[in-house]
Design a protein around this motif. Structure first.
Motif, mmCIF file in Angstrom:
data_model
loop_
_atom_site.group_PDB
_atom_site.id
_atom_site.type_symbol
_atom_site.label_atom_id
_atom_site.label_comp_id
_atom_site.label_asym_id
_atom_site.label_seq_id
_atom_site.Cartn_x
_atom_site.Cartn_y
_atom_site.Cartn_z
ATOM 1 N N HIS A 1 -82.303 -84.964 8.901
ATOM 2 C CA HIS A 1 -83.225 -85.790 9.682
ATOM 3 C C HIS A 1 -82.673 -86.142 11.053
ATOM 4 O O HIS A 1 -83.155 -87.070 11.697
ATOM 5 C CB HIS A 1 -83.588 -87.048 8.893
ATOM 6 N N SER A 2 -81.698 -85.388 11.517
ATOM 7 C CA SER A 2 -81.124 -85.608 12.844
ATOM 8 C C SER A 2 -81.837 -84.719 13.852
ATOM 9 O O SER A 2 -82.090 -83.544 13.587
ATOM 10 C CB SER A 2 -79.633 -85.272 12.835
ATOM 11 N N ALA A 3 -82.124 -85.269 15.009
ATOM 12 C CA ALA A 3 -82.736 -84.488 16.085
ATOM 13 C C ALA A 3 -81.688 -83.783 16.933
ATOM 14 O O ALA A 3 -82.026 -82.969 17.784
ATOM 15 C CB ALA A 3 -83.592 -85.399 16.963
ATOM 16 N N ASP A 4 -80.410 -84.089 16.703
ATOM 17 C CA ASP A 4 -79.341 -83.471 17.493
ATOM 18 C C ASP A 4 -79.239 -81.981 17.172
ATOM 19 O O ASP A 4 -79.102 -81.597 16.009
ATOM 20 C CB ASP A 4 -77.999 -84.145 17.206
ATOM 21 N N TRP A 5 -79.304 -81.178 18.209
ATOM 22 C CA TRP A 5 -79.239 -79.737 18.078
ATOM 23 C C TRP A 5 -77.795 -79.322 17.837
ATOM 24 O O TRP A 5 -76.897 -79.798 18.532
ATOM 25 C CB TRP A 5 -79.770 -79.115 19.359
ATOM 26 N N PRO A 6 -77.515 -78.452 16.883
ATOM 27 C CA PRO A 6 -76.123 -78.037 16.644
ATOM 28 C C PRO A 6 -75.605 -77.172 17.788
ATOM 29 O O PRO A 6 -76.341 -76.387 18.368
ATOM 30 C CB PRO A 6 -76.210 -77.234 15.347
ATOM 31 N N ARG A 7 -74.342 -77.365 18.105
ATOM 32 C CA ARG A 7 -73.700 -76.590 19.168
ATOM 33 C C ARG A 7 -72.328 -76.145 18.671
ATOM 34 O O ARG A 7 -71.546 -76.975 18.208
ATOM 35 C CB ARG A 7 -73.517 -77.437 20.418
#
Length: 182
Positions: free
Chosen positions: A90-96
């Motif tokens: 449920h995280s909006a942070d895009w993986p990098r």
């Protein structure tokens, strides 16, 4: 909760397993155990080491970067050609992929996923969450994957992005890297 969906009948074609679990570090080992059992049952033991590592990295990232304790879902799809793993949080942070420093213990997860699976994909959802997914070929390992030693310490990967995210033109059509909404 494990929910198998077996539209393909008695073979491993089209099998789908969905597991929703609490965002807790203890769940990583349980997910590996479940995945090992599925692969052993389907006589695909040759995928176990890579699949466990990839699933562990995706699940650990979801747990570490989740904004709260909302459940996480892993979907395991198995057909004649691919073992697909997808982890929804449920995280909006895009993986990098990180550029790890040799002395750091973490920061290599997505580089490993990219190296073992060839590529990975992220899809955003309208509820603010996302799904990070990848696939492993069911057939014998590719030459690139055979380069990594099994059950041994693996030296840090180069931080040049090799194997991390491929461009959409380097991927099969179903591995399109574009942002999708669902």
């Amino acid at each position: 909760m494990i929910t198998p969906d077996r539209p393909g009948g008695g073979t491993h074609a089209g099998e789908n397993f969905v597991v929703t679990f609490a965002a807790h570090p203890d769940r990583v080992g349980q997910i590996r155990h479940m995945l090992r059992a599925i692969l052993r049952y389907r006589r695909l033991e040759h995928l176990t080491a890579d699949a466990e590592l990839v699933a562990s990295e995706l699940v650990t990232n979801a747990i570490q970067h989740a904004p709260d304790q909302r459940p996480i879902t892993i979907t395991v799809d198995l057909d004649e050609q691919w073992l697909s793993l997808a982890v929804r949080d449920h995280s909006a942070d895009w993986p990098r992929p990180a550029e790890p420093v040799p002395s750091q213990e973490n920061g290599r997860g997505l580089l490993l996923v990219g190296r073992l699976a060839g590529s990975w994909h992220c899809a955003a959802h309208t509820d603010g969450g996302k799904t990070v997914s990848c696939r492993l070929p069911v057939s014998d390992p590719s030459p690139a994957r055979r380069l990594l030693p099994r059950r041994q310490h693996t030296p840090p990967l180069e931080a040049d992005g090799s194997g991390a995210r491929q461009s959409a033109s380097d991927r099969p059509p179903s591995q399109d890297a574009s942002l999708s909404q669902s």
